[in-house]
Design a protein around this motif. Sequence first.
Motif, PDB file in Angstrom:
ATOM      1  N   SER A 140      -3.598  16.043 -12.173  1.00  0.00           N
ATOM      2  CA  SER A 140      -2.993  17.254 -11.506  1.00  0.00           C
ATOM      3  C   SER A 140      -2.027  17.819 -12.834  1.00  0.00           C
ATOM      4  CB  SER A 140      -2.225  17.348 -10.319  1.00  0.00           C
ATOM      5  OG  SER A 140      -0.978  16.406 -10.533  1.00  0.00           O
ATOM      6  N   TYR A 154       7.144   7.271 -13.839  1.00  0.00           N
ATOM      7  CA  TYR A 154       7.158   6.560 -12.488  1.00  0.00           C
ATOM      8  C   TYR A 154       8.196   5.806 -12.127  1.00  0.00           C
ATOM      9  CZ  TYR A 154       2.337   7.797 -14.150  1.00  0.00           C
ATOM     10  OH  TYR A 154       1.286   8.532 -14.475  1.00  0.00           O
ATOM     11  N   ALA A 178      -4.357   7.304  -6.915  1.00  0.00           N
ATOM     12  CA  ALA A 178      -3.173   7.826  -6.747  1.00  0.00           C
ATOM     13  C   ALA A 178      -2.648   8.466  -8.020  1.00  0.00           C
ATOM     14  CB  ALA A 178      -2.060   7.247  -5.743  1.00  0.00           C
ATOM     15  N   THR A 209       6.611  14.356  -6.940  1.00  0.00           N
ATOM     16  CA  THR A 209       5.240  13.721  -6.067  1.00  0.00           C
ATOM     17  C   THR A 209       5.350  12.529  -5.923  1.00  0.00           C
ATOM     18  OG1 THR A 209       3.852  15.297  -7.886  1.00  0.00           O
ATOM     19  CG2 THR A 209       2.748  14.019  -6.355  1.00  0.00           C
ATOM     20  N   GLU A 210       5.162  11.901  -4.711  1.00  0.00           N
ATOM     21  CA  GLU A 210       5.015  10.619  -3.945  1.00  0.00           C
ATOM     22  C   GLU A 210       3.764  10.165  -4.856  1.00  0.00           C
ATOM     23  OE1 GLU A 210       6.348  10.220  -0.281  1.00  0.00           O
ATOM     24  OE2 GLU A 210       4.568   8.911   0.193  1.00  0.00           O
ATOM     25  N   VAL A 211       3.950   9.248  -5.563  1.00  0.00           N
ATOM     26  CA  VAL A 211       2.717   8.333  -6.044  1.00  0.00           C
ATOM     27  C   VAL A 211       3.261   6.942  -6.108  1.00  0.00           C
ATOM     28  CG1 VAL A 211       1.347   7.848  -8.207  1.00  0.00           C
ATOM     29  CG2 VAL A 211       2.181  10.162  -7.667  1.00  0.00           C
ATOM     30  N   ARG A 268       8.999  10.132  -1.607  1.00  0.00           N
ATOM     31  CA  ARG A 268       9.381  11.326  -2.460  1.00  0.00           C
ATOM     32  C   ARG A 268      10.702  11.534  -2.523  1.00  0.00           C
ATOM     33  NH1 ARG A 268       6.525  16.113  -3.440  1.00  0.00           N
ATOM     34  NH2 ARG A 268       8.124  17.771  -3.293  1.00  0.00           N
ATOM     35  N   VAL A 311       5.608  11.978 -17.821  1.00  0.00           N
ATOM     36  CA  VAL A 311       5.577  11.645 -16.592  1.00  0.00           C
ATOM     37  C   VAL A 311       6.340  10.459 -16.377  1.00  0.00           C
ATOM     38  CG1 VAL A 311       3.905  10.906 -14.759  1.00  0.00           C
ATOM     39  CG2 VAL A 311       3.041  12.508 -16.466  1.00  0.00           C
ATOM     40  N   THR A 327       7.434  10.874 -10.430  1.00  0.00           N
ATOM     41  CA  THR A 327       6.816  10.266  -9.443  1.00  0.00           C
ATOM     42  C   THR A 327       7.523   9.018  -8.731  1.00  0.00           C
ATOM     43  OG1 THR A 327       5.517   8.627 -10.424  1.00  0.00           O
ATOM     44  CG2 THR A 327       4.596  10.802 -10.499  1.00  0.00           C
ATOM     45  N   THR A 332      -5.266  10.634  -9.735  1.00  0.00           N
ATOM     46  CA  THR A 332      -5.480  11.990  -9.108  1.00  0.00           C
ATOM     47  C   THR A 332      -4.033  12.847  -9.752  1.00  0.00           C
ATOM     48  OG1 THR A 332      -6.551  11.218  -7.242  1.00  0.00           O
ATOM     49  CG2 THR A 332      -5.288  13.423  -7.006  1.00  0.00           C
ATOM     50  N   HIS A 333      -2.701  12.213  -9.734  1.00  0.00           N
ATOM     51  CA  HIS A 333      -1.631  12.836 -10.152  1.00  0.00           C
ATOM     52  C   HIS A 333      -1.807  13.338 -11.563  1.00  0.00           C
ATOM     53  CE1 HIS A 333       2.402  12.814 -11.826  1.00  0.00           C
ATOM     54  NE2 HIS A 333       2.653  13.872 -10.996  1.00  0.00           N
ATOM     55  N   PHE A 393       7.361  15.338 -15.091  1.00  0.00           N
ATOM     56  CA  PHE A 393       6.601  15.174 -13.859  1.00  0.00           C
ATOM     57  C   PHE A 393       6.785  13.909 -13.315  1.00  0.00           C
ATOM     58  CE2 PHE A 393       4.154  18.254 -16.140  1.00  0.00           C
ATOM     59  CZ  PHE A 393       3.753  19.112 -14.863  1.00  0.00           C
TER      60      PHE A 393
END
Length: 262
Positions: A74, A10, A67, A58-60, A38, A8, A34, A70-71, A32
């Motif tokens: 997922s 960021y 946020a 994904t927009e985080v 987006r 992930v 973020t 939750t991401h 993934f």
Amino acid sequence: MLTNKVAVIYGAGGAIGGAVARAFAREGAKLFLTGRHRASVEAVAMEVVSAGGSADATEVDALDEQAVDTHLQSVIDKSGRVDISFNAVGIPGTKMLGVPLVELDAEQFSLPITTYATSYFLIARLAARHMVSNKSGVIMTVTTQHSRMGIPLSGGYGPAMAAEEALTRVLSAELAPQGIRVVGLRPQAIPETDTLKEAFEARAKVSGMTWEQFQESLASRTHARRLMTLAEMANVAVFMASDKASGMTGTTVNLTMGSLDD
Ligand SMILES: NC(=O)c1ccc[n+]([C@@H]2O[C@H](COP(=O)([O-])OP(=O)(O)OC[C@H]3O[C@@H](n4cnc5c(N)ncnc54)[C@H](OP(=O)(O)O)[C@@H]3O)[C@@H](O)[C@H]2O)c1
């Protein structure tokens, strides 16, 4: 080097986040991506996918705990695990550079400290909670030599970078016994990025230097007499994220090309 690793990132729409995403994908990681907006994240994901890699965008907002949580849930639901958490979040230099400390207001001083330290803390804490069950994972961040050098006209940026490096050590002290490594990268300035151009513009007004003179003055402090490329930084990020770096935790890799002694 990263086959089947779930990563992930960021701030993946930024210069460093994007370069790390491309390099991780080339080495087989499932990404993934973020970011706060987006569009830029989506552009990196599309590039990765068209080159044959795997990336979801994904927009985080990395300052929004709910946020991020939750991401990440997922990601676990889709992939069953998270192996690498990479923090490449950065805020525009225009908000923090170019003003002498004696003229800086408290809010402007605190902005980088709270943004960088809080986003890294939230990302790392939530990633660690998921990584603990696998007894493995790597949490990574990026800082600059401002963490260890007195560089004028950089407001709260140096304290913010120092806080991130301190957090890397503390996180590692708590998480390494549970199989989670925590490592940072401290790259030299990278001329390909808008970040360096912003840093230049903030100082140009005061110093009167041209863009070329600014780069030369930074490069002259390195042993190699040149600055870093995104590709060089990303290659080290790949190694640090891989199992080949299993012996490294609680440290920030010095990529200042000799301008900052260990
Ligand atoms: N570039 C260099 O020369 C260099 C050298 C050494 C270290 N670094 C460090 O590396 C980091 C990244 O730098 P960079 O050059 O890649 O900067 P960048 O190109 O500006 O990228 C930063 C990214 O972070 C995103 N972001 C900002 N706030 C966010 C938030 N709350 N949640 C999620 N995403 C957020 C931005 O998204 P939006 O644009 O959509 O807001 C942007 O995509 C910074 O910490 C910087 O200090 C940079």
